[in-house]
Scaffold this motif. Sequence first.
Motif, short mmCIF file in Angstrom:
data_model
loop_
_atom_site.label_atom_id
_atom_site.label_comp_id
_atom_site.label_asym_id
_atom_site.label_seq_id
_atom_site.Cartn_x
_atom_site.Cartn_y
_atom_site.Cartn_z
N HIS A 92 0.84 -1.20 0.00
CA HIS A 92 0.00 0.00 0.00
C HIS A 92 0.88 1.26 0.00
CE1 HIS A 92 -3.87 1.99 1.27
NE2 HIS A 92 -3.00 2.93 1.59
N GLY A 93 1.86 1.27 0.90
CA GLY A 93 2.76 2.42 1.00
C GLY A 93 3.60 2.61 -0.24
N TRP A 94 4.17 1.53 -0.78
CA TRP A 94 5.02 1.64 -1.97
C TRP A 94 4.25 2.12 -3.18
CZ3 TRP A 94 9.86 2.28 -1.59
CH2 TRP A 94 10.63 1.62 -0.64
N VAL A 95 2.99 1.70 -3.31
CA VAL A 95 2.18 2.08 -4.46
C VAL A 95 1.61 3.49 -4.30
CG1 VAL A 95 0.04 1.47 -5.70
CG2 VAL A 95 1.70 -0.29 -5.13
N GLY A 96 1.54 3.98 -3.06
CA GLY A 96 1.04 5.33 -2.81
C GLY A 96 -0.46 5.44 -2.75
N LEU A 97 -1.12 4.38 -2.25
CA LEU A 97 -2.57 4.44 -2.11
C LEU A 97 -2.94 5.37 -0.95
CD1 LEU A 97 -3.31 0.69 -2.71
CD2 LEU A 97 -4.23 2.59 -4.06
N GLY A 98 -4.17 5.85 -0.98
CA GLY A 98 -4.64 6.78 0.04
C GLY A 98 -5.14 6.10 1.30
N ARG A 99 -6.21 6.61 1.83
CA ARG A 99 -6.78 6.19 3.11
C ARG A 99 -7.09 4.70 3.15
NH1 ARG A 99 -12.76 7.16 4.51
NH2 ARG A 99 -12.85 6.90 6.77
N ILE A 100 -6.93 4.11 4.33
CA ILE A 100 -7.30 2.73 4.60
C ILE A 100 -8.38 2.73 5.67
CG2 ILE A 100 -6.53 0.49 5.49
CD1 ILE A 100 -3.65 1.35 4.67
N VAL A 101 -9.44 1.96 5.43
CA VAL A 101 -10.51 1.81 6.41
C VAL A 101 -10.72 0.32 6.61
CG1 VAL A 101 -12.90 2.36 7.00
CG2 VAL A 101 -11.59 3.92 5.53
N TYR A 102 -10.63 -0.14 7.86
CA TYR A 102 -10.80 -1.58 8.11
C TYR A 102 -11.93 -1.83 9.09
CZ TYR A 102 -7.74 -0.62 12.16
OH TYR A 102 -7.17 -0.11 13.30
N ALA A 103 -12.56 -3.01 8.91
CA ALA A 103 -13.67 -3.40 9.78
C ALA A 103 -13.18 -3.92 11.12
CB ALA A 103 -14.54 -4.45 9.08
N THR A 104 -12.12 -4.73 11.10
CA THR A 104 -11.58 -5.30 12.33
C THR A 104 -10.07 -5.14 12.34
OG1 THR A 104 -11.49 -7.52 11.36
CG2 THR A 104 -13.47 -6.96 12.62
N SER A 105 -9.51 -4.99 13.52
CA SER A 105 -8.08 -4.75 13.66
C SER A 105 -7.29 -6.06 13.73
CB SER A 105 -7.80 -3.93 14.92
OG SER A 105 -8.04 -4.72 16.07
N SER A 106 -6.00 -5.94 13.49
CA SER A 106 -5.10 -7.09 13.64
C SER A 106 -5.11 -7.58 15.08
CB SER A 106 -3.69 -6.71 13.23
OG SER A 106 -3.65 -6.40 11.86
N ALA A 107 -5.22 -6.66 16.03
CA ALA A 107 -5.27 -7.05 17.44
C ALA A 107 -6.52 -7.88 17.73
CB ALA A 107 -5.22 -5.82 18.35
N GLN A 108 -7.66 -7.47 17.17
CA GLN A 108 -8.88 -8.26 17.35
C GLN A 108 -8.71 -9.66 16.77
OE1 GLN A 108 -11.37 -5.15 15.47
NE2 GLN A 108 -12.86 -5.59 17.09
N LEU A 109 -8.20 -9.73 15.54
CA LEU A 109 -8.02 -11.02 14.88
C LEU A 109 -7.06 -11.90 15.68
CD1 LEU A 109 -8.53 -12.95 12.54
CD2 LEU A 109 -6.68 -11.80 11.30
N SER A 110 -5.96 -11.34 16.13
CA SER A 110 -5.00 -12.13 16.92
C SER A 110 -5.66 -12.70 18.17
CB SER A 110 -3.81 -11.26 17.32
OG SER A 110 -3.05 -10.92 16.18
N GLY A 111 -6.48 -11.89 18.83
CA GLY A 111 -7.19 -12.36 20.01
C GLY A 111 -8.14 -13.50 19.69
N TRP A 112 -8.92 -13.35 18.62
CA TRP A 112 -9.87 -14.39 18.24
C TRP A 112 -9.15 -15.69 17.89
CZ3 TRP A 112 -12.45 -10.67 14.26
CH2 TRP A 112 -13.18 -9.69 14.94
#
Length: 159
Positions: A92-112
């Motif tokens: 994402h950073g290398w390509v220069g894309l804009g805003r990111i919006v996510y439904a669930t966080s990596s922390a949530q997924l790790s916990g589950w």
Amino acid sequence: MLGDTDLRHLRRCVELAATALEVGDEPFGSVLVGADGSVLFEDHNHVASGDRTRHPEFEIARWAAAHLAPEARAAATVYTSGEHCPMCAAAHGWVGLGRIVYATSSAQLSGWLGELGVPAPPVRTLRIQDVVPGAVVDGPAPELAERVRGLHRRFHGAA
């Protein structure tokens, strides 16, 4: 704060994640939306093929690099069912894309996944901003958490 448009696109990401699950893949889905609000590209996970880089966020970065001018990439928004992994955040950073919006966080997924006894992945979980310090990031969307959690429980045989 996420708006109605954000939630609409995030719901589509969750639908794509459900589609991935239906075809035997890990439940992740993403949508690329242009500055004018049009959906430019969408995809879901394809890692069941054995290629663990076939994340939808990575596919979005590849597609955007091939089809959009740098200005259009910077003005676009990536919506995703789960926060980018470090590989996808870097793309994402290398390509220069804009805003990111996510439904669930990596922390949530790790916990589950920990609750389900799923082994940790081979790549450390990091926040998007730890990989791309200048990224504009919004999420999670609490109203979608249980649906996404349910998809992961089903994938790992705990539903």
